[in-house]
Design an enzyme around this catalytic site. Structure first.
Site: not given
Length: 264
Positions: A49, A219, A221, A231
């Site tokens: 990443y 998880i 984003k 979220n």
């Protein structure tokens, strides 16, 4: 909702975390700090990443940090984790994953052996895999006797990987969903939208609540504060059994949107 899952090594892992894929290094620290302020405790990154430095700047001592071994480093996971720890500014991570099995390279069993040694050395508290299929997990367990704590896989309403999740459940492996919202069209699906309207929730919250109701870790984003908060508050959304069944019915065995672990 129980906030933590107990892994098969006895450590606890937050069930809902913050994914950082495609969040630039220069921006991710502020996102992580905002997430921790909201209540997130798990932050997921990876060597590939290219944002571990920023994640390290954003986390504090309360954070559960996951990072991953990239494909080109399977010959030397120790050096790879040392490099990740240097960028993160940490002495150890909470969870270290082999990012992809890369079966054609034939290195994933020896890489798993190295992760076991890294755990024993205290550089990671738990170890797991990502994108592994049962045959890959069977191989590493046969070679070492050590079962991964987590397998992080593509999982969303239109690609539910039920056989793989059942395999995990049988082995005591936590299923952690990446790309949990699927593609944008999933968020616009009339079935998701209908549930969201009835509950006064967002479509993303409904999907995340479905993951949590199914017992998955997840998880999603989020690159800005509004999405982070949206979220996070999916934890407060309570689906009925009928809602869960409606989303279960969206499964498409051909719905994969990421790479195939057998070929990537």
């Amino acid at each position: 909702m129980q906030d933590d899952i107990t892994l098969n090594d006895g450590h606890a892992m937050p069930r809902l975390g913050l994914g950082t894929y495609q969040i630039p290094d220069a921006h991710v620290a502020s996102v992580v700090r905002a997430g921790l302020d909201l209540g997130y405790r798990l932050v997921d990154t990876a060597a590939v990443y290219h944002n571990e430095r920023g994640v390290g700047e954003g986390v504090d001592e309360t954070a559960f940090v996951t990072t991953k071994l990239w494909n080109d480093a399977q010959r030397d996971p120790t050096a790879a984790l040392d490099a990740s720890l240097a960028l993160l500014g940490l002495d150890a991570v909470d969870l270290y994953l082999i990012h992809w099995p890369r079966p054609d390279d034939g290195l994933f069993v020896s890489a798993w052996e190295a992760l076991i040694r890294l755990r024993e050395a205290g550089k990671t508290r738990s170890i797991g895999v990502s994108n592994f299929l049962p045959e890959h997990i069977d191989a590493i367990v046969a070679g070492t006797g050590v079962v991964p704590a987590v397998n992080q896989i593509e999982l969303h309403p239109t690609f539910q990987q039920r056989d793989l999740h059942a395999y995990h459940a049988d082995k005591g492996i936590v299923t952690q969903s990446w790309s949990p919202l699927g593609q944008g069209k999933t968020l616009k699906d009339e079935r998701i939208v209908g549930i969201a309207e009835r509950l006064g929730a967002s479509a993303a919250q409904v999907i995340i609540a479905w993951h949590l109701a199914k017992g998955f870790a997840v998880i999603p984003k989020a690159g800005d504060l509004d999405h982070l908060a949206d979220n996070w508050h999916a934890r407060d959304v309570v689906l009925t059994d009928e809602d869960v069944a409606t989303i279960d019915a969206m499964d498409d065995p051909g719905g994969r949107i990421g790479p195939d672990p057998l070929r990537f």
